[in-house]
Design a protein around this motif. Structure first.
Motif, PDB file in Angstrom:
ATOM      1  N   VAL A  73       0.707  -1.262   0.234  1.00 45.24           N
ATOM      2  CA  VAL A  73      -0.003   0.236  -0.186  1.00 45.24           C
ATOM      3  C   VAL A  73       1.402   0.861  -0.101  1.00 45.24           C
ATOM      4  CG1 VAL A  73      -1.741   0.697   0.963  1.00 45.24           C
ATOM      5  CG2 VAL A  73      -1.739  -1.285   0.958  1.00 45.24           C
ATOM      6  N   VAL A  74       0.772   2.223  -0.827  1.00 46.03           N
ATOM      7  CA  VAL A  74       1.664   2.915  -1.741  1.00 46.03           C
ATOM      8  C   VAL A  74       0.676   4.725  -1.924  1.00 46.03           C
ATOM      9  CG1 VAL A  74       3.353   4.412  -2.972  1.00 46.03           C
ATOM     10  CG2 VAL A  74       2.562   1.377  -2.982  1.00 46.03           C
ATOM     11  N   LYS A  75       1.578   5.853  -0.342  1.00 46.83           N
ATOM     12  CA  LYS A  75       0.636   7.117  -0.070  1.00 46.83           C
ATOM     13  C   LYS A  75       1.873   7.782  -0.716  1.00 46.83           C
ATOM     14  CE  LYS A  75      -2.047  10.581   1.184  1.00 46.83           C
ATOM     15  NZ  LYS A  75      -3.064  11.035   0.219  1.00 46.83           N
ATOM     16  N   ASP A  76       1.789   8.696  -2.027  1.00 44.15           N
ATOM     17  CA  ASP A  76       2.834   9.967  -2.328  1.00 44.15           C
ATOM     18  C   ASP A  76       3.877   9.408  -2.410  1.00 44.15           C
ATOM     19  OD1 ASP A  76       0.460  11.558  -2.126  1.00 44.15           O
ATOM     20  OD2 ASP A  76       0.683  11.698  -0.695  1.00 44.15           O
ATOM     21  N   GLY A  77       4.038   8.397  -2.713  1.00 43.66           N
ATOM     22  CA  GLY A  77       5.149   7.533  -3.374  1.00 43.66           C
ATOM     23  C   GLY A  77       6.128   6.720  -1.994  1.00 43.66           C
ATOM     24  N   VAL A  78       5.317   6.655  -1.028  1.00 49.52           N
ATOM     25  CA  VAL A  78       5.829   6.002   0.255  1.00 49.52           C
ATOM     26  C   VAL A  78       5.145   4.524   0.346  1.00 49.52           C
ATOM     27  CG1 VAL A  78       5.985   6.378   2.254  1.00 49.52           C
ATOM     28  CG2 VAL A  78       7.071   8.611   1.109  1.00 49.52           C
ATOM     29  N   LEU A  79       5.840   3.690   0.797  1.00 51.93           N
ATOM     30  CA  LEU A  79       5.171   2.549   1.113  1.00 51.93           C
ATOM     31  C   LEU A  79       4.682   2.532   2.352  1.00 51.93           C
ATOM     32  CD1 LEU A  79       6.304  -0.738   1.113  1.00 51.93           C
ATOM     33  CD2 LEU A  79       5.537  -0.354   2.998  1.00 51.93           C
ATOM     34  N   LEU A  80       3.393   3.008   3.135  1.00 47.67           N
ATOM     35  CA  LEU A  80       2.692   2.276   4.474  1.00 47.67           C
ATOM     36  C   LEU A  80       2.247   0.895   4.633  1.00 47.67           C
ATOM     37  CD1 LEU A  80      -0.394   4.649   3.647  1.00 47.67           C
ATOM     38  CD2 LEU A  80       1.543   5.493   4.401  1.00 47.67           C
ATOM     39  N   ARG A  81       2.529  -0.190   4.559  1.00 48.57           N
ATOM     40  CA  ARG A  81       2.401  -1.324   5.030  1.00 48.57           C
ATOM     41  C   ARG A  81       1.965  -1.779   3.493  1.00 48.57           C
ATOM     42  NH1 ARG A  81      -1.636   2.509   7.111  1.00 48.57           N
ATOM     43  NH2 ARG A  81      -3.365   2.065   5.158  1.00 48.57           N
ATOM     44  N   ASN A  82       2.364  -3.348   4.314  1.00 50.79           N
ATOM     45  CA  ASN A  82       2.120  -4.505   3.054  1.00 50.79           C
ATOM     46  C   ASN A  82       1.798  -6.274   2.933  1.00 50.79           C
ATOM     47  OD1 ASN A  82       4.215  -6.132   4.610  1.00 50.79           O
ATOM     48  ND2 ASN A  82       5.995  -4.675   4.103  1.00 50.79           N
ATOM     49  N   TYR A  83       1.154  -5.988   2.611  1.00 45.54           N
ATOM     50  CA  TYR A  83       0.432  -7.342   3.432  1.00 45.54           C
ATOM     51  C   TYR A  83       1.011  -8.932   2.416  1.00 45.54           C
ATOM     52  CZ  TYR A  83      -2.473  -3.703   5.278  1.00 45.54           C
ATOM     53  OH  TYR A  83      -3.388  -2.343   6.018  1.00 45.54           O
ATOM     54  N   LYS A  84       1.929  -9.958   3.015  1.00 48.14           N
ATOM     55  CA  LYS A  84       1.858 -10.627   1.879  1.00 48.14           C
ATOM     56  C   LYS A  84       2.089 -12.319   2.739  1.00 48.14           C
ATOM     57  CE  LYS A  84       6.328 -10.578   4.416  1.00 48.14           C
ATOM     58  NZ  LYS A  84       6.796 -12.217   4.284  1.00 48.14           N
ATOM     59  N   SER A  85       1.037 -13.594   1.273  1.00 51.17           N
ATOM     60  CA  SER A  85       1.311 -14.725   2.092  1.00 51.17           C
ATOM     61  C   SER A  85       2.085 -15.213   2.329  1.00 51.17           C
ATOM     62  CB  SER A  85       0.895 -16.151   0.232  1.00 51.17           C
ATOM     63  OG  SER A  85       2.082 -15.592  -0.458  1.00 51.17           O
ATOM     64  N   PHE A  86       1.754 -16.628   2.997  1.00 48.90           N
ATOM     65  CA  PHE A  86       3.126 -17.077   4.266  1.00 48.90           C
ATOM     66  C   PHE A  86       4.010 -17.566   3.381  1.00 48.90           C
ATOM     67  CE2 PHE A  86       4.739 -20.262   6.726  1.00 48.90           C
ATOM     68  CZ  PHE A  86       4.300 -20.121   7.454  1.00 48.90           C
ATOM     69  N   SER A  87       4.327 -17.120   2.805  1.00 51.40           N
ATOM     70  CA  SER A  87       6.053 -18.166   2.229  1.00 51.40           C
ATOM     71  C   SER A  87       6.544 -17.118   1.039  1.00 51.40           C
ATOM     72  CB  SER A  87       5.972 -18.960   1.291  1.00 51.40           C
ATOM     73  OG  SER A  87       4.717 -19.754  -0.057  1.00 51.40           O
ATOM     74  N   PHE A  88       5.799 -15.509   1.258  1.00 48.56           N
ATOM     75  CA  PHE A  88       6.303 -14.666   0.829  1.00 48.56           C
ATOM     76  C   PHE A  88       7.571 -13.978   0.985  1.00 48.56           C
ATOM     77  CE2 PHE A  88       7.583 -10.996  -1.817  1.00 48.56           C
ATOM     78  CZ  PHE A  88       7.115 -10.343  -2.740  1.00 48.56           C
ATOM     79  N   PRO A  89       8.809 -14.427   0.249  1.00 48.58           N
ATOM     80  CA  PRO A  89      10.093 -13.750   0.948  1.00 48.58           C
ATOM     81  C   PRO A  89       9.900 -12.354   1.919  1.00 48.58           C
ATOM     82  CG  PRO A  89      10.390 -14.062  -1.512  1.00 48.58           C
ATOM     83  CD  PRO A  89       9.234 -14.250  -1.136  1.00 48.58           C
ATOM     84  N   PHE A  90      10.950 -12.037   2.739  1.00 54.77           N
ATOM     85  CA  PHE A  90      10.628 -11.031   3.190  1.00 54.77           C
ATOM     86  C   PHE A  90      11.106  -9.441   2.637  1.00 54.77           C
ATOM     87  CE2 PHE A  90      13.171  -7.539   5.513  1.00 54.77           C
ATOM     88  CZ  PHE A  90      12.012  -7.609   7.094  1.00 54.77           C
ATOM     89  N   ILE A  91      10.010  -8.369   2.806  1.00 56.27           N
ATOM     90  CA  ILE A  91      10.265  -7.651   1.636  1.00 56.27           C
ATOM     91  C   ILE A  91      10.950  -6.363   2.833  1.00 56.27           C
ATOM     92  CG2 ILE A  91       9.017  -5.825   1.336  1.00 56.27           C
ATOM     93  CD1 ILE A  91       6.325  -7.228   0.737  1.00 56.27           C
ATOM     94  N   THR A  92      12.022  -5.706   1.954  1.00 51.12           N
ATOM     95  CA  THR A  92      12.729  -5.126   2.334  1.00 51.12           C
ATOM     96  C   THR A  92      12.589  -3.715   2.488  1.00 51.12           C
ATOM     97  OG1 THR A  92      14.082  -4.820  -0.021  1.00 51.12           O
ATOM     98  CG2 THR A  92      15.492  -6.332   2.050  1.00 51.12           C
ATOM     99  N   CYS A  93      11.625  -3.479   1.844  1.00 49.70           N
ATOM    100  CA  CYS A  93      11.878  -1.423   1.543  1.00 49.70           C
ATOM    101  C   CYS A  93       9.915  -2.278   3.147  1.00 49.70           C
ATOM    102  CB  CYS A  93      10.523  -1.073   0.693  1.00 49.70           C
ATOM    103  SG  CYS A  93       9.915   0.262   0.537  1.00 49.70           S
ATOM    104  N   SER A  94      11.125  -0.634   4.390  1.00 50.19           N
ATOM    105  CA  SER A  94      10.162  -1.466   5.091  1.00 50.19           C
ATOM    106  C   SER A  94       9.315   0.562   5.628  1.00 50.19           C
ATOM    107  CB  SER A  94      10.810  -0.841   6.397  1.00 50.19           C
ATOM    108  OG  SER A  94      11.714   0.387   5.924  1.00 50.19           O
ATOM    109  N   PRO A  95       7.873   0.246   6.212  1.00 45.60           N
ATOM    110  CA  PRO A  95       7.001   1.382   5.631  1.00 45.60           C
ATOM    111  C   PRO A  95       7.858   2.672   6.426  1.00 45.60           C
ATOM    112  CG  PRO A  95       6.325  -0.992   7.842  1.00 45.60           C
ATOM    113  CD  PRO A  95       7.904  -1.140   6.760  1.00 45.60           C
ATOM    114  N   GLY A  96       6.964   3.753   6.065  1.00 47.76           N
ATOM    115  CA  GLY A  96       8.189   4.555   6.208  1.00 47.76           C
ATOM    116  C   GLY A  96       8.756   4.833   4.543  1.00 47.76           C
ATOM    117  N   ARG A  97       9.229   4.504   3.843  1.00 48.44           N
ATOM    118  CA  ARG A  97      10.538   4.206   2.778  1.00 48.44           C
ATOM    119  C   ARG A  97       9.842   4.093   2.072  1.00 48.44           C
ATOM    120  NH1 ARG A  97      15.370   0.541   4.370  1.00 48.44           N
ATOM    121  NH2 ARG A  97      15.491   0.776   1.400  1.00 48.44           N
ATOM    122  N   ALA A  98      10.682   5.154   1.350  1.00 50.66           N
ATOM    123  CA  ALA A  98       9.695   5.442  -0.616  1.00 50.66           C
ATOM    124  C   ALA A  98      10.393   4.131  -1.466  1.00 50.66           C
ATOM    125  CB  ALA A  98      10.834   6.336  -0.804  1.00 50.66           C
TER     126      ALA A  98
END
Ligand code: ZN
Length: 297
Positions: free
Chosen positions: A187-212
């Motif tokens: 979920v993105v707002k103005d180019g910044v990642l707010l939140r992410n939702y992933k299925s159980f086996s999807f790998p770790f997302i490196t872009c953390s909330p609050g980052r572009a």
């Protein structure tokens, strides 16, 4: 037989509660009539909440004989989720409010998916969210609605959200859990990642909330039409996920869905590269090449 409080007494988990309600209400229509269900389960009234900084509340007595749900005026879809959340607090006997007889829940509470370890309040909020999500989007019904779509696609989210009368974000959260593929929705707002939702086996997302969102993401390679899901495009895996040295990177495909006011969803679809399949393909390619050379000789 319609669901009644007596059958639900002492049931502690959101999953068990929803299972019992659905057993008692096998013909529950979609969208789920959450306000009727509340009335049936001893909620005497649903009233507007005017306390600043809060989305919902519940007033009840110590023995939970009845309750009043308070909900902030606003978007209908979010209101329904809040009502489901407060009904969850009401039905779970171990949910005890900070203030005697009154729960007050913020927007952050409504979005909480994981509690901090040992934080009893956060655990209650997470359980109330699970209850609301499960009752508004019962997994068996949602999977049935999704059974016609094989490949994941962001275009499904607004259609399903409309049918179930929930927000696109609430649907995105349930969609990644019920889809059989390895996917995540960011979920993105103005180019910044707010939140992410992933299925159980999807790998770790490196872009953390609050980052572009990474500069090389498809999100920035528009123009994207508002309200229309883009085509999928493959990206380098380490744009989004951690690829450890020596490990084979999954193939990651991105899709973008631009909403209003700078909001957007990005779907990430990870396909693990099957080593055996890849070897077979290589062998087949080699054999063609050898055959071709042999013919020319
Ligand atoms: Zn709450």
């Amino acid at each position: 037989m319609p669901a009644c409080r007596m059958d639900l007494a002492d049931v502690g988990s959101p999953e068990a509660l929803v299972k019992l309600i659905l057993q008692a209400e096998p013909d529950l229509p979609i969208p789920v009539p959450i306000e009727d269900l509340c009335r049936q389960l001893d909620i005497m009234a649903i009233q507007d909440l005017d306390t600043d900084g809060f989305e919902g509340g519940l007033i009840t007595d110590a023995d939970r004989s009845e309750g009043i749900i308070l909900v902030k005026k606003g978007v209908e879809e979010r209101r329904r989720f809040t009502i489901g959340h407060e009904l969850g607090h009401f039905l779970m006997p171990l949910h005890i409010p900070d203030q005697a007889g009154k729960f007050l829940c913020s927007r952050a509470d409504m979005l909480r998916l994981k509690p901090k370890e040992g934080d009893r309040r956060q655990r209650m909020e997470v359980e109330a969210n699970r209850f609301s999500s499960l009752i508004l989007m019962p997994p068996t019904m949602l999977r049935r609605s999704m059974s016609g779509f094989r490949e994941p696609d962001l275009q499904h989210i607004p259609a399903l959200a409309r049918d179930y009368k929930v927000s696109k974000e609430a649907m995105a959260r349930a969609y990644v859990q019920q889809h059989g593929e390895n996917i995540a929705i960011v979920v993105v707002k103005d180019g910044v990642l707010l939140r992410n939702y992933k299925s159980f086996s999807f790998p770790f997302i490196t872009c953390s909330p609050g980052r572009a969102v990474p500069a090389r993401s498809l999100l920035h390679r528009g123009p994207h039409d508002r309200g229309v899901a883009s085509d999928f495009a493959e990206c380098v895996a380490d744009l989004w996920v951690d690829v450890r040295r020596g490990e084979r990177a999954p193939k990651i495909y991105e899709q973008v869905y631009v909403q209003r006011d700078g909001c957007a969803l990005v779907l990430l679809h990870a396909e693990t590269v099957d080593e055996e399949e890849e070897d077979e393909e290589r062998q087949l390619e080699d054999s063609w090449r050898v055959g071709f050379k042999a013919k020319r000789r």
